[in-house]
Design an enzyme around this catalytic site. Structure first.
Site, mmCIF file in Angstrom:
data_model
loop_
_atom_site.group_PDB
_atom_site.id
_atom_site.type_symbol
_atom_site.label_atom_id
_atom_site.label_comp_id
_atom_site.label_asym_id
_atom_site.label_seq_id
_atom_site.Cartn_x
_atom_site.Cartn_y
_atom_site.Cartn_z
ATOM 1 N N ASN A 82 -45.769 19.347 2.190
ATOM 2 C CA ASN A 82 -47.344 19.032 1.898
ATOM 3 C C ASN A 82 -47.114 17.533 2.251
ATOM 4 O O ASN A 82 -46.638 16.962 1.045
ATOM 5 C CB ASN A 82 -46.751 19.489 0.441
ATOM 6 C CG ASN A 82 -48.885 18.911 -0.275
ATOM 7 O OD1 ASN A 82 -49.116 18.629 0.923
ATOM 8 N ND2 ASN A 82 -48.862 18.405 -1.642
ATOM 9 N N SER B 217 -39.410 17.118 -6.825
ATOM 10 C CA SER B 217 -38.987 16.610 -6.402
ATOM 11 C C SER B 217 -37.547 17.073 -4.892
ATOM 12 O O SER B 217 -36.085 17.247 -5.826
ATOM 13 C CB SER B 217 -38.162 16.105 -7.408
ATOM 14 O OG SER B 217 -39.440 15.390 -7.911
ATOM 15 N N LYS C 160 -49.956 15.843 1.729
ATOM 16 C CA LYS C 160 -51.149 15.287 0.769
ATOM 17 C C LYS C 160 -52.122 14.658 1.703
ATOM 18 O O LYS C 160 -52.174 14.644 2.834
ATOM 19 C CB LYS C 160 -50.216 14.390 -0.379
ATOM 20 C CG LYS C 160 -49.000 14.914 -0.976
ATOM 21 C CD LYS C 160 -48.681 14.334 -2.076
ATOM 22 C CE LYS C 160 -47.178 15.206 -2.441
ATOM 23 N NZ LYS C 160 -46.873 15.789 -4.003
ATOM 24 N N GLU D 2 -51.828 18.901 -7.934
ATOM 25 C CA GLU D 2 -52.880 17.308 -7.743
ATOM 26 C C GLU D 2 -54.274 17.852 -8.021
ATOM 27 O O GLU D 2 -55.510 17.001 -8.128
ATOM 28 C CB GLU D 2 -52.646 16.699 -6.769
ATOM 29 C CG GLU D 2 -51.231 16.456 -6.829
ATOM 30 C CD GLU D 2 -50.108 15.596 -6.027
ATOM 31 O OE1 GLU D 2 -50.517 16.500 -4.514
ATOM 32 O OE2 GLU D 2 -48.975 15.518 -5.638
ATOM 33 N N GLY E 135 -43.122 14.640 -7.434
ATOM 34 C CA GLY E 135 -43.594 13.233 -6.795
ATOM 35 C C GLY E 135 -42.931 12.726 -8.050
ATOM 36 O O GLY E 135 -42.739 10.998 -7.956
ATOM 37 N N HIS F 41 -52.890 24.042 -6.072
ATOM 38 C CA HIS F 41 -52.102 22.308 -6.301
ATOM 39 C C HIS F 41 -52.181 21.625 -7.374
ATOM 40 O O HIS F 41 -53.367 21.392 -8.081
ATOM 41 C CB HIS F 41 -51.645 21.619 -4.995
ATOM 42 C CG HIS F 41 -50.186 20.695 -5.025
ATOM 43 N ND1 HIS F 41 -50.250 19.596 -5.753
ATOM 44 C CD2 HIS F 41 -49.289 20.837 -4.101
ATOM 45 C CE1 HIS F 41 -49.610 19.271 -6.103
ATOM 46 N NE2 HIS F 41 -48.992 19.649 -5.084
ATOM 47 N N GLU G 210 -44.195 24.711 -9.267
ATOM 48 C CA GLU G 210 -43.957 23.572 -9.885
ATOM 49 C C GLU G 210 -44.731 23.218 -10.419
ATOM 50 O O GLU G 210 -45.612 22.542 -11.240
ATOM 51 C CB GLU G 210 -44.961 23.112 -8.524
ATOM 52 C CG GLU G 210 -45.114 23.705 -6.543
ATOM 53 C CD GLU G 210 -45.370 22.897 -6.276
ATOM 54 O OE1 GLU G 210 -44.719 22.102 -4.723
ATOM 55 O OE2 GLU G 210 -46.362 21.983 -6.328
HETATM 56 C C1 PEP Z 1 -45.950 19.171 -4.159
HETATM 57 O O1 PEP Z 1 -46.759 18.692 -3.606
HETATM 58 O O2 PEP Z 1 -46.294 19.877 -4.163
HETATM 59 C C2 PEP Z 1 -44.434 18.465 -4.185
HETATM 60 C C3 PEP Z 1 -43.256 19.870 -4.666
HETATM 61 O O3 PEP Z 1 -44.050 16.501 -4.169
HETATM 62 P P1 PEP Z 1 -42.788 16.251 -4.206
HETATM 63 O O4 PEP Z 1 -41.655 17.189 -3.517
HETATM 64 O O5 PEP Z 1 -42.764 15.014 -4.396
HETATM 65 O O6 PEP Z 1 -42.021 16.427 -6.169
#
Ligand code: PEP
Length: 261
Positions: free
Chosen positions: A9, A223, A11, A97, A183, A95, A177
């Site tokens: 992703n 992460s 972003k 976000e 993040g 997501h 998630e």
């Molecule tokens: C994501 O954006 O879906 C995500 C899991 O980010 P990260 O791997 O940076 O935690």
């Protein structure tokens, strides 16, 4: 046996030229890995035309959003028809976000997923609890509501709706998630991930039937990096990963994807 899937992703990172450069590099150095693991990149909308034009069907190109209406006065949105025209494979939907900053709800996310699947495109439907919800003991309640309300709004009730034409590559995937792990560098433990994934599969079984639930892929996100990826991939109900930060550098992302073999 479910085939593993790893999707990056990106972003709101990379200009279209940077995205094209890094996508090309990823495709090149990942070689024939796509033969063993489903690979994809969810890119910003402006980068989709250039990336999808490469027609690297082994490495799928996904969007990060798409609308449920065919067309209309929805400034800033993308339609499923636009994505199909570009050869975009599917979209990451719901997501955290989008939920946190752009008022995405279970219902709007569900409608987006429904439109994608009805058009034969793939969708990675993201769900997950906040830290406060987990600490209150509401993990299962939150995950159940996200799934039930999402699929109700999507109008998806049957196994055939979510599997599509190829049972080995179902149109629907779920990304679990936990919001507190995205993040932050603080991933869930494999035990926490497995527990949540097993519950998600149980709820999917209630909605679509056990056989369908056993075919759907559930990705862990939060992460994930090359060092911890194997510990997630070896959990029985973890079928891959949705990866943010660690997907931005092609060499490191290939290293991570290799752990899914
Ligand atoms: C994501 O954006 O879906 C995500 C899991 O980010 P990260 O791997 O940076 O935690």
């Amino acid at each position: 046996m479910r085939r593993k899937i790893v999707v990056g992703n990106w972003k709101m990172f990379k200009t279209p030229s940077e995205a094209l450069r890094d996508f090309n590099e990823f495709v090149e150095i990942s070689g024939a890995l796509w033969d063993r693991v489903d690979l994809g990149i969810a890119a910003p909308a402006v980068s989709l035309p250039g990336m999808a034009a490469l027609r690297t069907n082994g490495v799928a190109v996904h969007s990060q959003n798409s609308h449920w209406e065919k067309e209309g006065a929805f400034t800033g949105e993308l339609s499923v028809g636009m994505l199909k025209d570009l050869n975009v494979r599917g979209s990451v939907i719901g997501h955290s976000e989008r939920r946190q900053y752009f008022a995405e709800t279970n219902a709007t996310a569900g409608k987006r997923v429904g439109a994608l699947l009805r058009a034969g495109l793939e969708s990675i439907f993201c769900i997950g609890e906040t830290l406060a919800e987990r600490e209150r003991g509401d993990l299962k309640k939150v995950l159940r509501a996200q799934l039930v309300e999402g699929f109700e709004a999507a109008g998806l009730h049957n196994a055939s709706d979510v599997i599509g034409a190829d049972a080995n590559r179902p149109l629907l995937s779920i990304a679990y998630e936990p919001v507190w792990a995205i993040g932050t560098g603080k991933a869930a433990t494999p035990v926490e991930a497995q527990e949540a994934h097993a519950f998600v599969r149980e709820v999917l079984g209630e909605i679509f039937g056990a056989d369908c639930a056993s075919r759907l892929r559930i990705l862990y996100g939060g992460s994930v990096n090359p060092a911890n990826a194997t510990s997630f991939m070896s959990c029985p109900d973890v079928d891959g990963a949705l990866v943010g930060g660690a997907s931005l550098k092609p060499v490191a992302f290939v290293e991570l994807c290799q752990k899914a073999q």
